[in-house]
Design a protein around this motif. Structure first.
Motif, PDB file in Angstrom:
ATOM      1  N   GLU A 138      -1.256 -38.852  33.162  1.00  7.51           N
ATOM      2  CA  GLU A 138      -2.327 -37.878  33.264  1.00  7.51           C
ATOM      3  C   GLU A 138      -2.007 -36.568  34.712  1.00  7.51           C
ATOM      4  O   GLU A 138      -0.794 -37.045  35.226  1.00  7.51           O
ATOM      5  CB  GLU A 138      -3.857 -38.290  34.362  1.00  7.51           C
ATOM      6  CG  GLU A 138      -4.756 -39.213  33.608  1.00  7.51           C
ATOM      7  CD  GLU A 138      -5.988 -40.138  34.022  1.00  7.51           C
ATOM      8  OE1 GLU A 138      -5.977 -39.814  35.228  1.00  7.51           O
ATOM      9  OE2 GLU A 138      -6.188 -41.707  33.376  1.00  7.51           O
ATOM     10  N   ASP A 139      -2.183 -35.323  34.343  1.00  8.43           N
ATOM     11  CA  ASP A 139      -1.324 -34.950  35.443  1.00  8.43           C
ATOM     12  C   ASP A 139      -2.789 -33.624  35.968  1.00  8.43           C
ATOM     13  O   ASP A 139      -3.514 -34.123  35.164  1.00  8.43           O
ATOM     14  CB  ASP A 139      -0.786 -34.014  34.801  1.00  8.43           C
ATOM     15  CG  ASP A 139       0.631 -33.213  35.844  1.00  8.43           C
ATOM     16  OD1 ASP A 139       0.057 -33.582  36.371  1.00  8.43           O
ATOM     17  OD2 ASP A 139       1.322 -32.174  35.022  1.00  8.43           O
ATOM     18  N   LYS A 140      -2.244 -32.632  37.339  1.00  7.08           N
ATOM     19  CA  LYS A 140      -2.962 -32.013  37.782  1.00  7.08           C
ATOM     20  C   LYS A 140      -3.353 -30.588  36.792  1.00  7.08           C
ATOM     21  O   LYS A 140      -2.736 -29.637  37.000  1.00  7.08           O
ATOM     22  CB  LYS A 140      -2.650 -32.130  39.474  1.00  7.08           C
ATOM     23  CG  LYS A 140      -3.063 -32.761  39.937  1.00  7.08           C
ATOM     24  CD  LYS A 140      -2.808 -32.781  41.515  1.00  7.08           C
ATOM     25  CE  LYS A 140      -2.408 -33.614  42.268  1.00  7.08           C
ATOM     26  NZ  LYS A 140      -4.189 -34.403  42.431  1.00  7.08           N
ATOM     27  N   VAL A 141      -3.984 -30.525  35.713  1.00  2.83           N
ATOM     28  CA  VAL A 141      -3.921 -29.541  34.558  1.00  2.83           C
ATOM     29  C   VAL A 141      -5.244 -29.129  34.607  1.00  2.83           C
ATOM     30  O   VAL A 141      -5.987 -29.957  34.258  1.00  2.83           O
ATOM     31  CB  VAL A 141      -3.179 -29.801  33.597  1.00  2.83           C
ATOM     32  CG1 VAL A 141      -1.567 -30.298  34.145  1.00  2.83           C
ATOM     33  CG2 VAL A 141      -3.336 -31.749  32.857  1.00  2.83           C
ATOM     34  N   HIS A 142      -4.913 -27.498  33.866  1.00  2.00           N
ATOM     35  CA  HIS A 142      -6.509 -27.409  33.220  1.00  2.00           C
ATOM     36  C   HIS A 142      -6.469 -27.978  31.716  1.00  2.00           C
ATOM     37  O   HIS A 142      -7.668 -28.769  31.473  1.00  2.00           O
ATOM     38  CB  HIS A 142      -6.749 -26.012  33.954  1.00  2.00           C
ATOM     39  CG  HIS A 142      -7.775 -25.778  32.468  1.00  2.00           C
ATOM     40  ND1 HIS A 142      -8.853 -25.905  32.835  1.00  2.00           N
ATOM     41  CD2 HIS A 142      -8.247 -24.412  31.929  1.00  2.00           C
ATOM     42  CE1 HIS A 142      -9.646 -25.056  32.527  1.00  2.00           C
ATOM     43  NE2 HIS A 142      -9.273 -24.197  31.399  1.00  2.00           N
ATOM     44  N   VAL A 175      -2.931 -34.663  30.194  1.00  2.00           N
ATOM     45  CA  VAL A 175      -4.556 -34.645  29.605  1.00  2.00           C
ATOM     46  C   VAL A 175      -5.072 -34.737  31.592  1.00  2.00           C
ATOM     47  O   VAL A 175      -4.034 -34.752  32.491  1.00  2.00           O
ATOM     48  CB  VAL A 175      -5.492 -35.804  29.017  1.00  2.00           C
ATOM     49  CG1 VAL A 175      -4.705 -35.843  27.958  1.00  2.00           C
ATOM     50  CG2 VAL A 175      -5.242 -36.448  29.907  1.00  2.00           C
ATOM     51  N   PRO A 176      -5.995 -33.749  32.215  1.00  3.19           N
ATOM     52  CA  PRO A 176      -5.884 -33.804  32.796  1.00  3.19           C
ATOM     53  C   PRO A 176      -6.906 -35.087  33.537  1.00  3.19           C
ATOM     54  O   PRO A 176      -6.736 -36.279  33.037  1.00  3.19           O
ATOM     55  CB  PRO A 176      -7.590 -33.351  33.088  1.00  3.19           C
ATOM     56  CG  PRO A 176      -7.080 -32.432  31.733  1.00  3.19           C
ATOM     57  CD  PRO A 176      -6.626 -33.039  30.837  1.00  3.19           C
ATOM     58  N   GLU A 177      -6.496 -35.324  34.559  1.00  7.13           N
ATOM     59  CA  GLU A 177      -6.941 -36.371  35.363  1.00  7.13           C
ATOM     60  C   GLU A 177      -8.131 -36.307  35.295  1.00  7.13           C
ATOM     61  O   GLU A 177      -8.898 -36.438  35.626  1.00  7.13           O
ATOM     62  CB  GLU A 177      -6.044 -36.555  37.523  1.00  7.13           C
ATOM     63  CG  GLU A 177      -4.818 -36.094  37.527  1.00  7.13           C
ATOM     64  CD  GLU A 177      -4.657 -36.003  39.085  1.00  7.13           C
ATOM     65  OE1 GLU A 177      -3.800 -36.502  39.593  1.00  7.13           O
ATOM     66  OE2 GLU A 177      -5.501 -35.245  39.662  1.00  7.13           O
TER      67      GLU A 177
END
Length: 951
Positions: free
Chosen positions: A287-291, A463-465
């Motif tokens: 999970e990452d800070k992505v759109h 994937v988004p958080e």
């Protein structure tokens, strides 16, 4: 295919004059004691090579000399055959760490002096580290060569005593900041290291990132680092490559003087190739800070320069290398994905095929769907096979990109250094050419069957958080963890130092010779009947032509409601035309090995064209087709619109993007000048195809267009070709009318943009100021700023980076154009040092404003700027920029002399007056992008008003 890799070492037949032929070898003793002549490659117009002479010193140092008398420059490169792959499990990041330490002074070079010496010599410098090598390089006027050799020898043979615990701690913080800026605070930044952990076995040299794991760097001490240096940084593990306006006869005595006394290091072991295989698919996720979620697939393959590398590069190009690839057709063209690609990054010990895809949220497709489309594309490739067109196109790309790499002495030296380091043969170009030219259709199908079809891969989902449910499949692999214990106990007693014995005083810095005479390019100028101005110059070093076309019509010609329209129009000019689909156009350009890039800026739509001159006519035909016969079809429009919206939303996760946009809005308000040039979600959503057609029809006109040309052709030949291309173009676009009135914004206030849990904060401090001029107050203000924040050794950077360890880099500058301008100080800093960094920025600005420049700083600025002339006009692109500036401001080439005179004569009093006038922090805005919850209490302690700022 990773063309940057191929371009490093490949050349195809073009008839260049700076070429080489057969090798000359000798077993005779060289006339200089301690030096053995190995071989030379002589100029030969029938072959394409980079001429050189190769020597070996008794201490094992390999020396390569390349003569290039086209410009009064010299490029020095020292490549050590050590990268992260030579590190040990639990001691990662050492090679990259030493890249930092090698700039921190040595026994005879004071702290921070390395950058300063080269800067005031009028040069540029840097160092880079990858998995397999570390290199340090500088380009300087030729009169500075001896000084560069003295510097490089001093850090090769006299570094360790200058590596103190204090320097170690500061650079450890700097590396952490670099990791924070480039990896931890960037969307998808940690994906690569996670993939490497899964792709390679535990302990494999590629299983850890080049920058290292922070736990490893936190655990080790300065003696661990010194031991690493003693093992790998001896002359017998290095290649010194020197190219430029020099001769081997003049250079070799200097090399011998400075490098021969350095003792040989330990014997360097040969590292075996270590390609890997997987027995089953490994699914991992993060999970990452992505759109947008992202799917990554990595198949292990071969190793660099094996017989399978070239056909694998071709395979990657066919399946996922551009607008004609299967992944583009099946994912991007169909709007299932915003982006998708496949390439074949290759390193010395192992390689892998790398695939990624970002699903378009409007398609409703998941990462599992993306994986299925990719695998279906493999099946489609198997049925499609390899076409001769595939091979021809890729070979044309290699030819042109390689020749473009010869346009600078740095490019040629880099090729020689890399070939020697990895093959022991500076002339490896010939082998490279042969292996790519020899690739057959059968070879490509063979490697597909061997490495891709039915083979296992690492499949990663980012994937988004909070959206773990979006992963392609459940994780089935966990990397092994280690407990390496507490802090390292390595002591100085464990080190076996080496000391050089000199017959001269190495502490005396060599003096430079007379500055070389630098000739401004000879220019020609003409005007067409339809209002186009042409400005050009001839450059005969390579058989290439570069053209820069500036058509009035950019951001300032838009409305705030539909900002991004000029950028969108430029994008569609790169799509299909009346006679070509997007794919057909891309194919035609690629088969020529040419490049046609269209983009917009504040005031213009720009077209950059580069080509081998032998393909100029065909390339100009395609330029004409793109510019005057755009299809502007609905499918291209909808696909690019969705991609633009998704890219904007993705960028909103990037702290640097947020800071730049927020800062511009503070300075300009809701004026068009304060809005992002690519638009925002609302404005791009509102743009219609009719808007694009209308913008093109209204603004794309010849009156006021400027065309800058750098070619090996003379004026008459190239001018006629270009003029004919644009002869039928008619009309004049309306002038833009932008209100640059400054908004009423409270100054000396901190505007805080929230980016939750950000490991770093982005800082912008500044104000609106002067428009750009060439020899007036704007130019002089940047001379004033040089010592403050305009170079590595500036007050701001030395304070925040070198002294405090708050940042990877801090800077300030005056910026502007003919319409507006300003002053900005900026940095990305450690989150826990945000408030302290603002204090240091403010103190430096106030101190410089009140106390002014020192005599030493003034002299440093004069030397650094006035001696840069030798670097200004070397390459065609550098010449394009120089000519574009002349046209934009209606200058005579003599403005260069006028500027040099200003640099030489500007007084300390005038600089201090400018500092006092322009650096009043009470008149500036402060913008911070970071975790507002933790930052607000700390920022409020500074005694400044803190305002929550929404973008």
């Amino acid at each position: 295919m990773k063309l940057t890799k191929i371009a490093l070492t490949l050349l195809l037949s073009t008839g260049l004059t700076a070429c080489g032929g057969g090798n000359e070898k000798s077993n005779s003793t060289h006339t200089i004691p301690g030096v053995t002549f190995v071989e030379s490659l002589q100029a030969n117009p029938d072959e394409i090579n980079i001429p050189y002479k190769k020597y070996k010193l008794d201490n094992g140092l390999t020396v390569i000399v390349h003569e290039d008398h086209s410009d009064p420059l010299v490029h020095v490169d020292v490549t050590y055959h050590v990268g992260s792959a030579r590190e040990e499990l639990g001691k990662s990041g050492f090679a990259h760490f030493f890249e930092h330490m090698m700039f921190q002074g040595s026994e005879n070079v004071a702290d921070e002096e390395h950058f300063k010496i080269i800067s005031e010599a009028g040069g540029t410098l840097n160092g880079t580290t990858n998995s397999d090598r570390t290199n340090y390089f500088e380009t300087v006027p030729v009169n500075q060569l001896e000084k560069m050799l003295w510097l490089e020898a001093d850090r090769m043979g006299f570094l360790l005593d200058a590596v103190t615990q204090e320097k170690f701690e500061v650079q450890r913080e700097t590396v952490k900041n670099e990791r924070g800026q480039r990896i931890d605070n960037r969307p998808y930044g940690r994906m690569s290291e996670r993939v490497s952990q899964a792709l390679y076995p535990d302990g494999h040299p590629y299983s850890w990132p080049v920058i290292g794991f922070m736990d490893d760097l936190n655990r080790v001490n300065v003696n661990d680092l010194k031991a690493f240096f003693l093992k790998w940084y001896g002359p017998n593990n290095a290649t010194l490559t020197i190219g430029g306006d020099i001769s081997a006869e003049d250079v070799l005595p200097l090399v011998t003087k400075y490098f021969a006394p350095i003792p040989v290091g330990p014997e360097v072991p040969t590292v075996q190739k270590m390609p890997v295989k997987l027995t089953q698919d490994r699914y991992i996720s993060m999970e990452d800070k992505v759109h947008l979620p992202l799917l990554s697939m990595n198949f292990p393959t071969t190793y660099a320069r094996s017989e399978d590398e070239a056909p694998l590069d071709v395979l990657a190009e066919i399946i996922g290398g551009g607008n004609n690839s299967l992944l583009y057709k099946n994912l991007v063209k169909t709007q299932l994905a915003v982006q998708a690609s496949m390439n074949h990054p290759c390193s010395e010990l192992a390689c892998s095929v790398s695939i990624y895809a970002l699903p378009n949220p409007t398609s409703g497709k998941t990462l599992a769907d993306m994986e299925k489309v990719v695998r279906n594309s493999f099946e489609e490739f198997e049925k499609r096979g390899v076409k001769q067109d595939d091979l021809d196109k890729i070979k044309a790309k290699i030819e042109s990109r390689s020749i473009f790499g010869l346009q600078s002495v740095a490019g040629k030296v880099s090729q020689l250094a890399a070939s020697e380091t990895f093959t022991g043969n500076p002339n490896y170009i010939k082998t490279d050419i042969a292996r790519y030219n020899a690739v057959t259709k059968e070879d490509v199908m063979r490697v597909f069957n061997q490495y891709i079809k039915g083979k296992s891969a690492v499949i990663m989902s980012v994937v988004p958080e909070g959206q773990a449910k979006l992963i392609a499949a459940a994780d089935n692999f966990t990397p092994k963890t280690h407990d390496f214990g507490g802090p390292s106990t390595t002591s100085a007693d464990d080190l076996v130092a080496r000391r050089a014995v000199d017959t001269f005083d190495r502490s005396v810095q060599p003096k430079a010779g007379v500055n070389p005479a630098v000739e401004v390019p000879t220019l020609w100028k003409s005007n067409t009947k339809n209002g186009i101005t042409l400005l050009g110059t001839q450059s005969t070093e390579t058989p290439t032509t570069a053209i820069f076309i500036k058509v009035p019509g950019g951001l300032y010609h838009e409305s705030a409601e539909k900002v991004g329209l000029s950028s969108f129009t430029a994008t569609l000019l790169g799509e299909s035309t009346e006679n070509y689909t997007t794919e057909e156009m891309s194919n035609a350009i690629e088969k020529l090995g040419s490049n046609i890039n269209i983009y917009s800026d504040k005031t213009h739509t720009n077209i950059y064209v580069s080509t081998l001159t032998k393909n100029l006519d065909a390339t100009l035909d395609l330029v004409k087709e793109k510019l005057f016969k755009p299809a502007f079809n609905k499918d291209d429009f909808e696909r690019n619109k969705q991609q633009s919206i998704q890219n904007i939303q993705h960028s909103m996760k990037d702290a640097g993007y947020l800071a730049s946009n927020g800062y511009n809005k503070l300075l300009y308000g809701n004026n068009i000048a304060g809005l992002p040039s690519g638009g925002n979600v609302q404005s791009v959503s509102a743009i219609t195809l009719d808007d694009v057609k209308g913008f093109y029809k209204t603004n794309f006109k010849p009156q006021g267009t400027e065309i800058i040309i750098v070619s090996d052709l003379d004026k008459s030949k190239v001018e006629s070709k270009v003029t004919v291309t644009f002869a039928d173009w008619e009309g004049q676009a309306p002038k833009f009318a932008v209100d640059f009135t400054e908004p009423k914004v409270e100054t000396n206030v901190i505007y805080l943009v929230d980016k939750p849990a950000a490991p770093q904060s982005e800082i912008r401090i500044g104000r609106r100021d002067m428009v750009e001029d060439i020899t007036g107050e704007f130019f002089k203000a940047n001379l004033m700023n040089f010592a403050l924040g305009g170079t590595f050794n500036s007050r701001i950077n030395l304070n925040l980076r070198e002294d405090k360890g708050y940042t990877y880099g801090a800077r300030s500058r005056f910026w502007g154009d003919k319409t507006s301008g300003g002053f900005t100080a900026s940095a990305a800093v450690r989150a826990d040092a945000t408030a302290a960094s603002l204090t240091e920025f403010t103190n430096e600005l106030m101190s410089y404003s009140e106390q002014g420049i020192t005599d030493e700083e003034l002299m440093f600025m004069r030397k650094a700027i006035n001696q840069k002339d030798a670097l200004k006009y070397e390459t065609p692109n550098a010449k394009l920029g120089f000519l574009a500036q002349i046209l934009e401001y209606d200058l005579s080439p003599s403005f260069v002399d006028e500027r040099n005179k200003i640099v030489s004569t500007i007084s300390k009093e005038e600089i201090n007056k400018l500092a006092k006038k322009h650096l009043n922090t009470k008149e500036m805005v402060y913008l911070v992008v970071g975790d507002a919850q933790t930052l607000r209490p700390e920022l409020e302690k500074l005694g400044m008003k803190v305002v929550d700022y929404k973008l």
